[in-house]
Scaffold this motif. Structure first.
Motif, short mmCIF file in Angstrom:
data_model
loop_
_atom_site.label_atom_id
_atom_site.label_comp_id
_atom_site.label_asym_id
_atom_site.label_seq_id
_atom_site.Cartn_x
_atom_site.Cartn_y
_atom_site.Cartn_z
N HIS A 29 0.85 -1.19 0.00
CA HIS A 29 0.00 0.00 0.00
C HIS A 29 0.88 1.23 0.00
O HIS A 29 1.99 1.19 0.51
CB HIS A 29 -0.87 0.03 1.26
N PRO A 30 0.35 2.31 -0.57
CA PRO A 30 1.12 3.55 -0.48
C PRO A 30 1.24 3.96 0.99
O PRO A 30 0.31 3.75 1.77
CB PRO A 30 0.29 4.57 -1.26
N LEU A 31 2.40 4.49 1.38
CA LEU A 31 2.59 4.89 2.77
C LEU A 31 2.86 6.38 2.83
O LEU A 31 3.69 6.90 2.09
CB LEU A 31 3.79 4.14 3.37
N THR A 32 2.12 7.06 3.69
CA THR A 32 2.34 8.49 3.87
C THR A 32 3.73 8.70 4.46
O THR A 32 4.11 8.00 5.40
CB THR A 32 1.30 9.06 4.86
N PRO A 33 4.51 9.64 3.90
CA PRO A 33 5.80 9.94 4.53
C PRO A 33 5.59 10.28 6.01
O PRO A 33 4.63 10.95 6.35
CB PRO A 33 6.30 11.15 3.74
N GLY A 34 6.50 9.79 6.84
CA GLY A 34 6.35 10.02 8.27
C GLY A 34 5.74 8.81 8.98
O GLY A 34 5.72 8.76 10.21
N THR A 35 5.27 7.82 8.22
CA THR A 35 4.72 6.61 8.83
C THR A 35 5.84 5.81 9.48
O THR A 35 6.88 5.58 8.87
CB THR A 35 4.02 5.74 7.76
N LEU A 36 5.62 5.39 10.71
CA LEU A 36 6.61 4.54 11.37
C LEU A 36 6.38 3.10 10.98
O LEU A 36 5.23 2.66 10.84
CB LEU A 36 6.49 4.69 12.89
N LEU A 37 7.47 2.37 10.81
CA LEU A 37 7.34 0.99 10.39
C LEU A 37 8.55 0.19 10.83
O LEU A 37 9.50 0.73 11.39
CB LEU A 37 7.17 0.91 8.87
N ARG A 38 8.48 -1.09 10.60
CA ARG A 38 9.64 -1.95 10.87
C ARG A 38 10.06 -2.58 9.56
O ARG A 38 9.24 -2.99 8.75
CB ARG A 38 9.31 -3.01 11.92
N VAL A 39 11.38 -2.60 9.36
CA VAL A 39 11.89 -3.15 8.10
C VAL A 39 13.06 -4.09 8.39
O VAL A 39 13.75 -3.94 9.40
CB VAL A 39 12.39 -2.03 7.15
N PRO A 40 13.28 -5.06 7.50
CA PRO A 40 14.46 -5.91 7.66
C PRO A 40 15.71 -5.14 7.25
O PRO A 40 15.67 -4.35 6.30
CB PRO A 40 14.19 -7.07 6.70
N LEU A 41 16.77 -5.30 8.02
CA LEU A 41 18.05 -4.68 7.67
C LEU A 41 19.10 -5.73 7.98
O LEU A 41 19.32 -6.06 9.14
CB LEU A 41 18.28 -3.42 8.48
N LEU A 47 13.46 -0.40 13.44
CA LEU A 47 12.47 0.68 13.31
C LEU A 47 12.89 1.59 12.16
O LEU A 47 14.07 1.89 11.98
CB LEU A 47 12.45 1.48 14.62
N GLY A 48 11.94 2.03 11.39
CA GLY A 48 12.23 2.96 10.30
C GLY A 48 11.11 3.96 10.13
O GLY A 48 10.04 3.84 10.75
N ILE A 49 11.37 4.97 9.33
CA ILE A 49 10.35 5.98 9.03
C ILE A 49 10.22 6.08 7.51
O ILE A 49 11.23 6.26 6.81
CB ILE A 49 10.75 7.37 9.57
N ALA A 50 8.99 5.93 7.02
CA ALA A 50 8.76 6.13 5.58
C ALA A 50 9.10 7.58 5.28
O ALA A 50 8.66 8.50 5.99
CB ALA A 50 7.31 5.84 5.23
N TRP A 51 9.93 7.80 4.27
CA TRP A 51 10.41 9.16 4.01
C TRP A 51 9.77 9.74 2.76
O TRP A 51 8.99 9.07 2.09
CB TRP A 51 11.94 9.16 3.94
N ARG A 52 10.14 10.98 2.49
CA ARG A 52 9.56 11.62 1.31
C ARG A 52 10.30 11.15 0.08
O ARG A 52 11.53 11.15 0.07
CB ARG A 52 9.71 13.13 1.43
N PRO A 53 9.59 10.75 -0.96
CA PRO A 53 10.28 10.32 -2.16
C PRO A 53 11.04 11.49 -2.75
O PRO A 53 10.59 12.64 -2.69
CB PRO A 53 9.15 9.88 -3.10
N GLY A 54 12.20 11.18 -3.26
CA GLY A 54 12.97 12.20 -3.97
C GLY A 54 13.49 13.33 -3.11
O GLY A 54 13.87 14.37 -3.60
N ALA A 55 13.49 13.13 -1.80
CA ALA A 55 14.02 14.17 -0.93
C ALA A 55 15.49 14.39 -1.27
O ALA A 55 16.20 13.46 -1.64
CB ALA A 55 13.87 13.74 0.52
N GLN A 56 15.91 15.61 -1.20
CA GLN A 56 17.29 15.94 -1.54
C GLN A 56 18.20 15.56 -0.38
O GLN A 56 18.44 16.34 0.51
CB GLN A 56 17.42 17.44 -1.81
N LEU A 57 18.71 14.36 -0.41
CA LEU A 57 19.59 13.93 0.66
C LEU A 57 20.96 13.64 0.08
O LEU A 57 21.07 13.15 -1.04
CB LEU A 57 19.03 12.67 1.33
#
Ligand code: ADP
Ligand code: ZN
Ligand code: ZN
Length: 692
Positions: A29-41, A47-57
């Motif tokens: 599903h699409p995730l709003t930036p800022g959504t907290l989630l858990r991801v495999p690393l 713990l991770g945070i869905a970020w803004r696509p294409g953010a200038q990082l």
């Protein structure tokens, strides 16, 4: 079947891991930036945070390779607000950290331990509790004092700012006791009435209880949460959730709370904005004061910076018109600032020991008068312990720390030699460890000795000491302060801890025993700090209007002609600031230049130095190298701590933007360079360092 979407996610990865950009994961599903989630690393789940696509990082993207799906989404939780993401992104870029490292480090640690279900349960319990304990919104409003003219004017300026689409930060320059807190309260009242939230920052955890109780008393119908390191992990999480869920009207806390998620932010107050405690001293070394200003700019809300002795950075911005300056020069209720008197210690005859007497005769006389009248005195000395060093006159042995380039401090009460840098502690030896001489003697004095000597000089006085050693146990600080307030103490002795914030009504005398050393310290900010400290100390006296007329502050000095003391005598911050700013301008120091410090640590100082030299060498190849000046590596004032040698290198530029761009180019190269310097323990960059 729809194909899964690619979602950028930031995770906690220190910058040197190379994970400087968000990682891509797959989500159904699409995730709003800022959504907290858990991801495999790797093999973990984090713990991770869905970020803004294409953010200038900054940094290189990882190999997209085979993307893995998001493990779980914290669906019950609202996403972190867009302004929060923007603040974290800005802070990471400005302080040269990865976004993940910064963003995750300012979230409550407890979040990492919970899965989505556990968090949803906590949240449900919290919401139930919040409903049950809803603050009583009925009832008469507590009485508010009628504002003094200066307060009225400050508040009017705040109201004007509130109405602007892009409010300018306000610098509230008010002497101690001028009623700055009352202005914060009124400003808060206005934003709460408009349905917004207020964020109030204080420099130190010790100062939160009194401010908290003033805010709580004023706004009984509102919910206030505290954020500081004294909370349990569970409390910290629940206060943070309360803020994020929009149930906190007021968040009051230390520097970390500048990152409190507040969906309806309306005002940021930074009390004692000059205080060095606002600068984080590890990890991402951010300045909460500066980030507060940036956050105000982002969220278009007024920022109220208050101080009796503003930082020269803020003062200069006010002079340039970038901040609006509000002056409150009068104490409310007719209190006046104490008369500052300088005693020239040079005129006293030296005693046999070669040291001058502890107190000049008129200072001692003033102390005696206070005791006779039943008034209180405050005596401060910025050095704790009994004596900073023990010394053997026969062989020259001194109580050095075997692990640090520092002396171990003699603590007489606990009979120890203790290193204040690494904590190494031993029982104090009976005889000189080198030659067996029984006559080893303390040199110099700290607050513990001061207390002892005061007790000899003033046998009738009730003396209490307040410093990091006596305030260590839980509740000790509070109980000591309560004794002072109850009038059970005649003379309060301590370090700068006694000078901060506490509203002592009965103090009519303040003595600075020996503040001179800061006049000639190598750190260019030392005079600014000393002036703030002395003004703050002076502010402890004469808060009670009746006693104010006879309140005084004695400064014992060997340099009575110094310009700093002249400004202090006149209670003239503006004069002090203008002389300091003139010096800074001619020396090319902040706020007229911008600094960063590259620190390196290794067991062997040569390894740290070699890394810094190589870093300087690679700096010459960068674009814009002409815009920055890289100084040679030097050791800091305490160069070895816990057997690790430290070196540092200063970088300076006339332009903040160019320095930023240049650092962003430089940092990835330093990550590469590190691999060639095997013995290096750590390195880190400090942007806008506070002490150099
Ligand atoms: P500051 O924060 O500038 O040191 P405070 O706001 O703590 O000053 O005010 C000092 C004291 O004066 C406090 O006890 C406060 O309650 C009181 N006070 C502040 N404003 C007023 C006022 N307008 N009228 C009466 N008392 C006031
Ligand atoms: Zn000896
Ligand atoms: Zn040590």
């Amino acid at each position: 079947m729809t194909s899964p979407l690619r979602v950028p996610v930031v995770v906690e990865a220190p910058q040197h891991s190379g994970l400087t950009t968000p990682l891509d994961y797959l989500s159904e599903h699409p995730l709003t930036p800022g959504t907290l989630l858990r991801v495999p690393l790797g093999r973990r789940e984090v713990l991770g945070i869905a970020w803004r696509p294409g953010a200038q990082l900054d940094g290189q993207a990882l190999d997209a390779g085979a993307l893995r799906p998001v493990a779980a989404v914290f669906e019950a939780l609202p996403p972190l607000p867009p302004a929060w993401l923007a603040l974290a992104e800005f802070a990471a870029a400005y302080y040269q950290r990865s976004v993940g490292e910064l963003a995750l480090s300012v979230l409550p640690p407890e979040l990492r331990k919970l899965d989505a279900t556990a968090l949803a349960n906590r949240q449900a319990r919290l919401l139930k509790r919040l409903q049950r304990d809803a603050p009583a919104s009925e009832g008469p409003l507590p009485e508010r004092p009628t504002l003094a003219d200066e307060q009225q004017r400050a508040l009017a300026a705040f109201e004007a700012a509130l109405a602007e689409p892009r409010p300018q930060p306000l610098l509230l320059h008010g002497v101690t006791g001028s009623g700055k807190t009352e202005v914060y309260l009124r400003a808060t009242e206005q934003v709460l009435a408009a349905g917004r939230q207020a964020l109030v920052l204080v420099p130190e955890i010790n100062l939160t209880p009194q401010l908290e109780s003033r805010f709580a008393a004023r706004f009984p119908g509102r919910r206030l949460v505290a954020m500081h390191s004294g909370l349990t992990p569970a409390q910290r999480l629940s206060h943070w959730l309360t803020a994020l869920l929009g149930h906190a009207d007021i968040v009051l806390g230390t520097r970390l709370s500048v990152f409190a998620p507040l969906p309806r932010l309306g005002l940021i107050v930074v009390d004692e904005e000059h205080d060095p405690s606002y600068k984080q001293q590890e990890g991402a070394r951010y300045s909460a004061r500066d980030l507060a200003v940036y956050r105000g700019h982002l969220e278009r809300v007024p920022v109220l910076l208050g101080s009796a002795t503003p930082s020269l950075e803020s003062w200069q911005r006010a002079l340039q018109g970038r901040y609006r300056r509000l002056e409150m020069a009068q104490r409310v209720g007719g209190g006046v600032l104490p008369q500052v008197r300088l005693f020239d210690m040079g005129v006293l005859p030296r005693e046999k020991s070669g040291h001058g007497p502890l107190f000049a005769p008129p200072v001692l006389q003033s102390l005696r008068e206070r005791i006779a009248r039943g008034e209180q005195s405050l005596v401060f000395l910025n050095r704790r312990g009994y004596a900073p060093v023990l010394h053997c006159a026969d062989c020259g042995w001194k109580s050095g720390c075997p692990h640090c380039s520092a002396w171990r401090v003699f603590h007489k009460g606990e009979r120890t030699l203790r290193c204040h840098h690494c904590g190494f502690t031993e029982r104090v030896p009976r005889a000189c460890p080198e030659c067996g001489n029984l006559d080893i003697a303390p040199i110099g004095r700290g607050t513990e000795k001061l207390e002892e000597q005061l007790a000899e000089l003033l046998p009738e006085a009730r003396i209490a000491r307040l410093d990091a050693d006596t305030a260590r146990g839980k509740g000790q600080l509070e109980s000591r302060l309560a004794e002072v307030h109850a009038g059970a103490v005649d003379v309060l002795v301590g370090t700068q801890m006694v000078t901060k914030g506490h509203d002592f009504r009965r103090i009519t005398l303040v003595v600075a025993v020996n503040p001179d050393s800061a006049l000639f310290a190598s750190d260019f900010r030392a005079p600014e700090r000393l002036f703030a400290l002395l003004m703050q100390a002076a502010g402890r006296a004469g808060r009670d209007a009746e006693a104010a007329a006879r309140s005084e502050m004695w400064v014992q000095t060997w340099h009575p002609q110094h310009a700093l003391y002249a400004a202090l005598k006149a209670h003239d911050f503006a004069a002090f600031a203008s002389s300091q700013l003139a010096e800074r301008r001619s020396a090319g120091l902040p706020p007229f230049s911008h600094l960063a410090l590259l620190r390196a640590e290794a067991r062997d100082a040569a390894v740290a130095t070699a890394f810094l030299r190589a870093a300087a060498e690679c700096a010459t190849q960068l674009d814009g190298a002409g815009d920055v000046m890289v100084y040679p590596p030097v050791p800091p004032s305490v160069s070895k701590v816990a057997n690790i040698e430290r070196m540092q290198m200063l970088i300076e530029s006339g332009s903040r933007a160019r320095l930023q761009r240049w650092l962003a180019d430089w940092l990835p190269r330093l990550h590469q360079l590190r691999a060639q310097h095997k013995g290096l323990a750590r390195w880190a960059i400090d942007v806008d360092p506070l002490s150099i």
